[in-house]
Design an enzyme around this catalytic site. Structure first.
Site, PDB file in Angstrom:
ATOM      1  N   HIS A 175      74.354  20.854  29.136  1.00 54.22           N
ATOM      2  CA  HIS A 175      74.898  20.110  27.991  1.00 54.22           C
ATOM      3  C   HIS A 175      76.274  20.676  27.659  1.00 54.22           C
ATOM      4  O   HIS A 175      76.784  21.561  28.376  1.00 54.22           O
ATOM      5  CB  HIS A 175      73.932  20.201  26.800  1.00 54.22           C
ATOM      6  N   HIS A 184      76.838  24.518  27.785  1.00 51.84           N
ATOM      7  CA  HIS A 184      77.088  25.042  29.130  1.00 51.84           C
ATOM      8  C   HIS A 184      78.490  24.641  29.594  1.00 51.84           C
ATOM      9  O   HIS A 184      79.210  25.443  30.206  1.00 51.84           O
ATOM     10  CB  HIS A 184      76.077  24.476  30.131  1.00 51.84           C
TER      11      HIS A 184
HETATM   12  P1  AMP Z   1      70.420  28.569  29.443  1.00 52.50           P
HETATM   13  O1  AMP Z   1      70.573  27.496  30.463  1.00 52.50           O
HETATM   14  O2  AMP Z   1      69.789  28.119  28.181  1.00 52.50           O
HETATM   15  O3  AMP Z   1      69.835  29.831  30.009  1.00 52.50           O
HETATM   16  O4  AMP Z   1      71.904  28.951  29.020  1.00 52.50           O
HETATM   17  C1  AMP Z   1      72.865  29.330  29.975  1.00 52.50           C
HETATM   18  C2  AMP Z   1      74.059  29.874  29.259  1.00 52.50           C
HETATM   19  O5  AMP Z   1      74.594  28.879  28.397  1.00 52.50           O
HETATM   20  C3  AMP Z   1      73.692  31.092  28.360  1.00 52.50           C
HETATM   21  O6  AMP Z   1      74.720  32.058  28.447  1.00 52.50           O
HETATM   22  C4  AMP Z   1      73.624  30.461  26.994  1.00 52.50           C
HETATM   23  O7  AMP Z   1      73.907  31.379  25.953  1.00 52.50           O
HETATM   24  C5  AMP Z   1      74.721  29.406  27.087  1.00 52.50           C
HETATM   25  N1  AMP Z   1      74.493  28.383  26.074  1.00 52.50           N
HETATM   26  C6  AMP Z   1      73.377  27.634  25.880  1.00 52.50           C
HETATM   27  N2  AMP Z   1      73.521  26.837  24.802  1.00 52.50           N
HETATM   28  C7  AMP Z   1      74.763  27.091  24.295  1.00 52.50           C
HETATM   29  C8  AMP Z   1      75.497  26.602  23.182  1.00 52.50           C
HETATM   30  N3  AMP Z   1      74.991  25.696  22.352  1.00 52.50           N
HETATM   31  N4  AMP Z   1      76.732  27.109  22.969  1.00 52.50           N
HETATM   32  C9  AMP Z   1      77.263  28.040  23.805  1.00 52.50           C
HETATM   33  N5  AMP Z   1      76.623  28.546  24.868  1.00 52.50           N
HETATM   34  C10 AMP Z   1      75.388  28.081  25.116  1.00 52.50           C
END
Ligand code: AMP
Length: 290
Positions: A34, A37
């Protein structure tokens, strides 16, 4: 954009890039991409010649099998989103790396990572083994990719602190880049888990960020302990929401604070269960930034 599934292909590709003196950025994700990311990917593309976006739902960081099973998996859409970002950075290279579990863990990973007290509190306390799994997969991705920079979102605030400890401990020669939380227009922190919310639950979930933002004003005339309790009570008063924890911590050590004056870097970290089949949502807010 190249989509690779094998570690050997990734290494071969990056070896060629390194020989050409190209810098490499890594964005580890679990997919269902999203705009949150996308902000990390855009920053990496801007700051490096080559960006690797890993898309891998890492089983070792889930302590709840049901949570792992229902985690959204949307590789085709993820690749479309990445292609769209790459269109803005025409002179850069983007590799989507989407390995299987067997590819990342050809044999069980028995390594233990322990970074007390950072990894013991909050998520570490409520999800035993979670950060060990995160360190296992992130360290493997670092070894496969050998990036110059790795990008993480402040949405997972504690995760960044733990990874910084691991980088120091394992002496990975790279820079950790923390990126701000991206929110929906109404304030809800973007999360792959938001896709699991019904439209009604989505409305209810908005109360989490609203309470956090309102607490920044409340904090100006109340003690830290009063503010913490106010956030918990305000969110728990909403039917369908249940706070698992709310801690106001030092932004570096992640240790709970008693008074506003105890630190120059003060962050509130929350986890809330939302809905009948609860979706676990996390968020955080800065009261004082350094
Ligand atoms: P995930 O796929 O949830 O493991 O997230 C992958 C990376 O994207 C991690 O470093 C998360 O902290 C970052 N991330 C997920 N959601 C957000 C968001 N809303 N704002 C900024 N970074 C995000």
């Amino acid at each position: 954009m190249k989509v690779l599934h094998k570690v050997s292909d990734l290494k071969a590709e990056l070896k060629a890039q390194r020989l050409a003196n190209k810098s490499v950025g890594l964005v580890p994700t679990m997919g269902a991409l999203h705009a949150g990311h996308a902000s990390l990917v855009s920053r990496s593309l801007a700051e490096n010649d080559v960006t690797v976006v890993s898309i891998f739902v890492n089983p070792t960081q889930f302590n709840d099998k049901n949570d792992l099973a229902k985690y959204p998996r949307t590789l085709e859409n993820d690749c479309l989103l990445l292609e769209n970002i790459l269109n803005i950075f025409v002179d850069k290279e983007l590799i989507a790396f989407a390995p299987t579990v067997e590819e990342v863990y050809p044999e069980p990973d028995t390594r233990q990572f322990s970074y007390p007290p950072t990894d013991e509190v909050m998520e570490g306390g409520f999800r035993p083994g979670h950060f060990n799994g995160v360190c296992q997969v992130v360290s493997k991705l670092f070894m496969m990719t050998e990036p110059d920079r790795a990008y993480f979102g402040e949405k997972d605030f504690q995760q960044i602190a733990v990874i910084r400890r691991m980088v120091e401990d394992q002496k990975f020669p790279l820079q950790i880049c923390a990126c701000p939380i991206v929110r929906e227009e109404d304030g809800l922190a973007l999360s792959s888990r938001n896709a699991l919310l019904s439209p009604d639950e989505r409305k209810i979930a908005l109360n989490i960020s609203q309470a956090l933002f309102a607490s920044q004003h409340y904090a100006k005339s109340h003690t830290l302990k009063e503010t913490k309790q106010w956030v918990i009570d305000t969110i728990n008063a909403v039917e369908g929401l249940e706070v698992q924890y709310y801690e106001i911590v030092d932004g570096n050590s992640l240790q709970s604070l008693n008074e506003w004056d105890d630190s120059d870097y003060v962050v509130g970290c929350i986890t809330v269960f939302c809905g009948a089949i609860p979706v676990r949502l996390i968020d955080n807010i800065k009261y004082k930034s350094c």
